[in-house]
Design an enzyme around this catalytic site. Structure first.
Site, PDB file in Angstrom:
ATOM      1  N   CYS A   1       0.862  -1.183   0.000  1.00 52.34           N
ATOM      2  CA  CYS A   1       0.000   0.000   0.000  1.00 52.34           C
ATOM      3  C   CYS A   1       0.896   1.229   0.000  1.00 52.34           C
ATOM      4  O   CYS A   1       1.974   1.238   0.596  1.00 52.34           O
ATOM      5  CB  CYS A   1      -0.951   0.081   1.187  1.00 52.34           C
ATOM      6  SG  CYS A   1      -2.123  -1.282   1.306  1.00 52.34           S
TER       7      CYS A   1
ATOM      8  N   ARG B   1       3.674  -0.201  -5.008  1.00 50.00           N
ATOM      9  CA  ARG B   1       3.368  -0.680  -3.657  1.00 50.00           C
ATOM     10  C   ARG B   1       1.988  -1.321  -3.577  1.00 50.00           C
ATOM     11  O   ARG B   1       1.640  -1.923  -2.556  1.00 50.00           O
ATOM     12  CB  ARG B   1       3.448   0.467  -2.658  1.00 50.00           C
ATOM     13  CG  ARG B   1       4.830   1.066  -2.514  1.00 50.00           C
ATOM     14  CD  ARG B   1       4.845   2.095  -1.406  1.00 50.00           C
ATOM     15  NE  ARG B   1       4.538   1.480  -0.126  1.00 50.00           N
ATOM     16  CZ  ARG B   1       5.449   0.995   0.711  1.00 50.00           C
ATOM     17  NH1 ARG B   1       6.722   1.073   0.396  1.00 50.00           N
ATOM     18  NH2 ARG B   1       5.099   0.459   1.853  1.00 50.00           N
TER      19      ARG B   1
ATOM     20  N   TRP C   1      -2.887  -2.353  -1.733  1.00 47.84           N
ATOM     21  CA  TRP C   1      -2.623  -3.775  -1.926  1.00 47.84           C
ATOM     22  C   TRP C   1      -3.490  -4.492  -0.898  1.00 47.84           C
ATOM     23  O   TRP C   1      -3.285  -4.364   0.303  1.00 47.84           O
ATOM     24  CB  TRP C   1      -1.150  -4.098  -1.706  1.00 47.84           C
ATOM     25  CG  TRP C   1      -0.775  -5.502  -2.067  1.00 47.84           C
ATOM     26  CD1 TRP C   1      -0.403  -5.961  -3.292  1.00 47.84           C
ATOM     27  CD2 TRP C   1      -0.723  -6.636  -1.184  1.00 47.84           C
ATOM     28  NE1 TRP C   1      -0.122  -7.311  -3.229  1.00 47.84           N
ATOM     29  CE2 TRP C   1      -0.315  -7.749  -1.954  1.00 47.84           C
ATOM     30  CE3 TRP C   1      -0.983  -6.821   0.171  1.00 47.84           C
ATOM     31  CZ2 TRP C   1      -0.157  -9.021  -1.409  1.00 47.84           C
ATOM     32  CZ3 TRP C   1      -0.837  -8.084   0.718  1.00 47.84           C
ATOM     33  CH2 TRP C   1      -0.423  -9.163  -0.069  1.00 47.84           C
TER      34      TRP C   1
ATOM     35  N   ASN D   1      -1.341   2.232   5.930  1.00 47.08           N
ATOM     36  CA  ASN D   1      -0.530   1.149   5.398  1.00 47.08           C
ATOM     37  C   ASN D   1      -0.153   0.256   6.571  1.00 47.08           C
ATOM     38  O   ASN D   1       0.405   0.729   7.555  1.00 47.08           O
ATOM     39  CB  ASN D   1       0.728   1.704   4.723  1.00 47.08           C
ATOM     40  CG  ASN D   1       1.700   0.611   4.293  1.00 47.08           C
ATOM     41  OD1 ASN D   1       1.313  -0.530   4.095  1.00 47.08           O
ATOM     42  ND2 ASN D   1       2.969   0.960   4.157  1.00 47.08           N
ATOM     43  N   GLY D   2      -0.466  -1.033   6.483  1.00 48.61           N
ATOM     44  CA  GLY D   2      -0.166  -1.960   7.567  1.00 48.61           C
ATOM     45  C   GLY D   2      -1.335  -2.873   7.834  1.00 48.61           C
ATOM     46  O   GLY D   2      -2.254  -2.996   7.018  1.00 48.61           O
TER      47      GLY D   2
ATOM     48  N   GLU E   1      17.206 -17.373  -8.580  1.00 51.46           N
ATOM     49  CA  GLU E   1      16.817 -15.992  -8.869  1.00 51.46           C
ATOM     50  C   GLU E   1      16.212 -15.869 -10.265  1.00 51.46           C
ATOM     51  O   GLU E   1      15.223 -15.156 -10.460  1.00 51.46           O
ATOM     52  CB  GLU E   1      18.028 -15.065  -8.718  1.00 51.46           C
ATOM     53  CG  GLU E   1      17.793 -13.610  -9.098  1.00 51.46           C
ATOM     54  CD  GLU E   1      16.734 -12.903  -8.269  1.00 51.46           C
ATOM     55  OE1 GLU E   1      16.333 -11.796  -8.667  1.00 51.46           O
ATOM     56  OE2 GLU E   1      16.296 -13.461  -7.230  1.00 51.46           O
TER      57      GLU E   1
ATOM     58  N   LYS F   1      12.386 -14.522 -11.115  1.00 52.82           N
ATOM     59  CA  LYS F   1      12.111 -13.411 -12.029  1.00 52.82           C
ATOM     60  C   LYS F   1      11.070 -13.800 -13.068  1.00 52.82           C
ATOM     61  O   LYS F   1      10.148 -13.050 -13.370  1.00 52.82           O
ATOM     62  CB  LYS F   1      13.397 -12.969 -12.740  1.00 52.82           C
ATOM     63  CG  LYS F   1      14.316 -12.133 -11.908  1.00 52.82           C
ATOM     64  CD  LYS F   1      13.706 -10.785 -11.621  1.00 52.82           C
ATOM     65  CE  LYS F   1      14.096 -10.247 -10.274  1.00 52.82           C
ATOM     66  NZ  LYS F   1      13.724 -10.961  -9.099  1.00 52.82           N
TER      67      LYS F   1
ATOM     68  N   GLU G   1       7.434 -14.363 -11.470  1.00 50.84           N
ATOM     69  CA  GLU G   1       6.734 -13.236 -10.873  1.00 50.84           C
ATOM     70  C   GLU G   1       6.233 -12.220 -11.892  1.00 50.84           C
ATOM     71  O   GLU G   1       5.261 -11.513 -11.612  1.00 50.84           O
ATOM     72  CB  GLU G   1       7.595 -12.549  -9.801  1.00 50.84           C
ATOM     73  CG  GLU G   1       8.820 -11.827 -10.281  1.00 50.84           C
ATOM     74  CD  GLU G   1       9.636 -11.245  -9.131  1.00 50.84           C
ATOM     75  OE1 GLU G   1       9.078 -11.039  -8.035  1.00 50.84           O
ATOM     76  OE2 GLU G   1      10.836 -10.997  -9.321  1.00 50.84           O
TER      77      GLU G   1
ATOM     78  N   HIS H   1      17.028 -37.461  -8.983  1.00 46.41           N
ATOM     79  CA  HIS H   1      16.383 -37.870  -7.733  1.00 46.41           C
ATOM     80  C   HIS H   1      14.908 -37.480  -7.714  1.00 46.41           C
ATOM     81  O   HIS H   1      14.339 -37.273  -6.638  1.00 46.41           O
ATOM     82  CB  HIS H   1      17.127 -37.272  -6.535  1.00 46.41           C
ATOM     83  CG  HIS H   1      18.525 -37.780  -6.398  1.00 46.41           C
ATOM     84  ND1 HIS H   1      18.818 -39.025  -5.896  1.00 46.41           N
ATOM     85  CD2 HIS H   1      19.711 -37.220  -6.741  1.00 46.41           C
ATOM     86  CE1 HIS H   1      20.125 -39.217  -5.913  1.00 46.41           C
ATOM     87  NE2 HIS H   1      20.697 -38.134  -6.425  1.00 46.41           N
TER      88      HIS H   1
ATOM     89  N   LYS I   1       6.001  -3.941  -4.242  1.00 47.44           N
ATOM     90  CA  LYS I   1       7.449  -3.780  -4.152  1.00 47.44           C
ATOM     91  C   LYS I   1       7.962  -4.000  -2.733  1.00 47.44           C
ATOM     92  O   LYS I   1       8.904  -4.756  -2.510  1.00 47.44           O
ATOM     93  CB  LYS I   1       7.834  -2.376  -4.632  1.00 47.44           C
ATOM     94  CG  LYS I   1       9.337  -2.109  -4.625  1.00 47.44           C
ATOM     95  CD  LYS I   1      10.055  -2.958  -5.648  1.00 47.44           C
ATOM     96  CE  LYS I   1      11.516  -2.604  -5.754  1.00 47.44           C
ATOM     97  NZ  LYS I   1      12.230  -3.539  -6.642  1.00 47.44           N
TER      98      LYS I   1
END
Length: 610
Positions: free
Chosen positions: A2, A27, A74, A100-101, A485, A489, A492, A508, A605
């Site tokens: 947010c 955000r 968000w 925000n939170g 990584e 990428k 996402e 395996h 983010k």
């Protein structure tokens, strides 16, 4: 997660608030809203979806108020919808709040307020806040600041809050606890934001609030108070970031711009600590040889991409310093009672410096007696104020949700830190250290070559795999960390299912997933592991896989579908080069699919909630 923005001054607030929201969409972008103080009270306009949707509402152009707050969401409590969007008002429409939170005890507070006659329109935890402020304002007959303070005493959880009121039309109150908030000071005006880049074009002078510190804002006047409302003074910090660094500068997307900015980001991160073959310098890390000799173990704790940077650093720290090093996910670390004592060095990595799980893990490590180091890209961020020591990467603002230049800068900084420790301890041969320094100093030019020489090839590979459902990344040793990584990428921002596996683990169980025309991306940069790695690649070729090999070696067998060549360097720092074409691949696959590269679905983010 947010984003919140606030403005108080002489200018019309609406365009400044909307501009800030557009820069904060990384955000969260489930919904957006704005409240300003107008002649007839609070005007509150909000909508589901992107900030652009907010701008299409005709009423927004009627806003003329010079004080206001805004939010891009968000979703946590309550699905994305107009009614769940912020700002939220109390029942009397006297107080407006953006938040925000997460308020963990919101259900209890909602029940308490409902029993007092308050009604709730949304499913959010935030709506209790303005109603709680109103309750204390009317029942305890206190002032604006006192009522906000009293309400905050009831909140359990994390919050960054902006409040405006039609009763106090010249005043905004802000407070934070475990969620980011910065206050920018201009000439006769004040800006508030979750992140610095959103208001960097207006000011470079910022106040940074600590937990449960309050600020009252009235145009250009700002007063600060502690949790007991005792006046305190705050020091202004001037940010060196150029406002243009938070713009696209002709690139189609922030992510592409940030990929291309990596040579500069790496160069500046190196330059802060190393020149020529001189000893590495970390003046901010006041650790003596005796301090380091007392360390029996190192933990690197982070989330997501930052955790992958830690996996690379583990190899350097163990190779150069001979100290056992463990890499842990912050959200797991804090709940498993890790074995930590005063002989532990705990390094915490967060691009924003506001990652909730990482900050909580840091507090846990400190409580157990560990020495703590914070690595962040943001000056004055929460994590740097919490740790015993801190140091910064020099990546500049990173706006795209998918991290690129922050990752390579983190790996560079951690590599330099490992050298710094090794030089203090005399734990590695001088030639090994000297050679590694020269390799690090050559990285910016080599990254430029990777981008320039592989851009067309990677675009063509992206066209071939953009319609696939599954992609696999494999590597051995340090190359496996890059595979992780690269896989992150791709998944996402392209929404293609991808997994990373250590190459030796294929037989395996994993190889059961390999079938005809499945793409397998192999990273191969360590000559000592070349023979085994080639054998693993041959295993997937035999099962019909398409193979993309990222390498800086001369491979004896050229029977691969694609070879992405990168410059030679020490295997210890090869991830800084080998990751770049994987970043580019993820970007171009997403573009081929017509997706929003910078704002992937369901992601934000900065993860400032648990």
């Amino acid at each position: 997660m947010c984003g919140i923005v606030g403005y108080s001054g002489e200018k019309q607030a609406k365009p400044i608030l909307v501009n800030g929201l557009l820069k904060l969409e990384y955000r969260g972008y489930d919904s957006a809203g704005i409240s300003t103080i107008e002649k007839n009270g609070i005007s509150n306009i909000k909508v589901k979806g992107r900030v652009a949707n907010l701008e299409e509402i005709p009423e927004i152009n009627k806003l003329s108020g010079t004080i206001g707050i805004a939010h891009t969401r968000w979703a946590t409590h309550g699905k994305p919808s107009t009614i769940n969007s912020h700002p939220h008002l109390d029942n009397s429409k006297s107080f407006a709040v953006v938040h925000n939170g997460i308020i963990e005890n919101y259900a209890d507070l909602r029940k308490f307020l409902s029993e007092k006659g308050y009604n709730f329109l949304s499913e959010t935890d935030t709506e209790v806040i303005p109603n709680l402020i109103h309750y204390y304002y009317t029942t305890e007959k206190k002032g604006f600041l006192e009522s906000v303070n009293r309400a905050c005493k009831d909140l359990v959880g994390s919050f960054a809050i902006e409040v405006i009121s039609s009763i106090f039309p010249e005043t905004m109150i802000v407070v934070r606890k475990d969620s980011p908030l910065v206050i920018g000071k201009g000439s006769g005006e004040t800006y508030v934001s979750s992140d610095i880049p959103a208001i960097l074009s207006f000011t470079k002078d910022f106040y940074l609030l600590n937990d449960l510190e309050f600020a009252t804002i009235e145009k250009g006047n700002i007063s600060f108070y502690d949790k007991d409302l005792k006046p305190i003074s705050k020091e202004i910090k001037t940010m060196e970031w150029d406002a243009s660094s938070a713009e696209k500068d002709g690139f189609d997307d922030y992510m592409l711009k940030e990929i291309f900015e990596q040579p500069r980001a790496v160069r500046e991160t190196i330059g802060a600590h190393l020149s020529n073959n001189n000893p590495c310098e970390f003046e901010e890390l006041n650790l003596s040889k005796k301090d380091l000799e007392n360390i029996s173990q190192i933990y690197i704790v982070a989330c997501g991409t930052a955790m992958h940077a830690g996996l690379v650093a583990k190899n350097l720290l163990e190779k150069l310093c001979h100290i056992p090093t463990y890499v842990d996910i912050a959200s797991e670390f804090r709940y498993r009672d890790p074995i930590i004592n005063d002989k532990t060095l705990a390094i915490f990595v967060s691009q924003s410096g506001e990652t909730a799980d990482t900050i909580a893990a840091l507090k846990l490590a400190k409580s157990k007696g560990a020495k703590t180091i914070a690595i962040s890209n943001v000056i004055g961020s929460s994590i740097t104020r919490e740790a015993d020591y801190f140091t910064y990467t020099h990546a500049g603002p990173e706006i795209a949700v998918a991290s690129t230049k922050a990752y390579t800068s983190q790996v560079v900084l951690l590599s330099l830190m490992a050298i710094f420790f090794a030089e203090k301890l005399n734990s590695a041969e001088s030639k090994i250290i000297s050679d590694l320094k020269q390799e690090i100093l050559s990285l910016p030019e080599k990254i430029e070559n990777v981008i320039k020489n592989n851009n067309v090839l990677v675009k063509n590979i992206a066209k071939l795999i953009c319609s696939e459902r599954d992609v696999f990344f494999i590597g051995r040793g340090i190359d496996y960390t890059v595979a992780q990584e690269g896989s992150l990428k791709l998944k996402e921002i392209s929404y293609i299912h991808s997994e990373a596996y250590a190459s030796g683990e294929l037989k395996h169980g994993t190889i059961a997933l390999i079938e005809n025309q499945v793409s397998v991306v192999s990273i191969l940069t360590d000559e000592a592991l070349m023979e085994k790695s080639i054998s693993n690649i041959q295993e997937v070729i035999t099962r019909g896989a398409k193979t993309i090999v990222v390498t800086n070696l001369e491979l004896p067998n050229k029977k691969y579908d694609f070879i992405v060549s990168i410059p030679s360097t020490s295997p210890l720092i090869s991830p800084i080069l080998s990751v770049v074409p994987l970043q580019m691949l993820a970007y171009y696959v997403s573009k081929e699919k017509g997706l929003d590269v910078d704002k992937p679905r369901n992601l934000a983010k900065s993860v400032t909630v648990e």
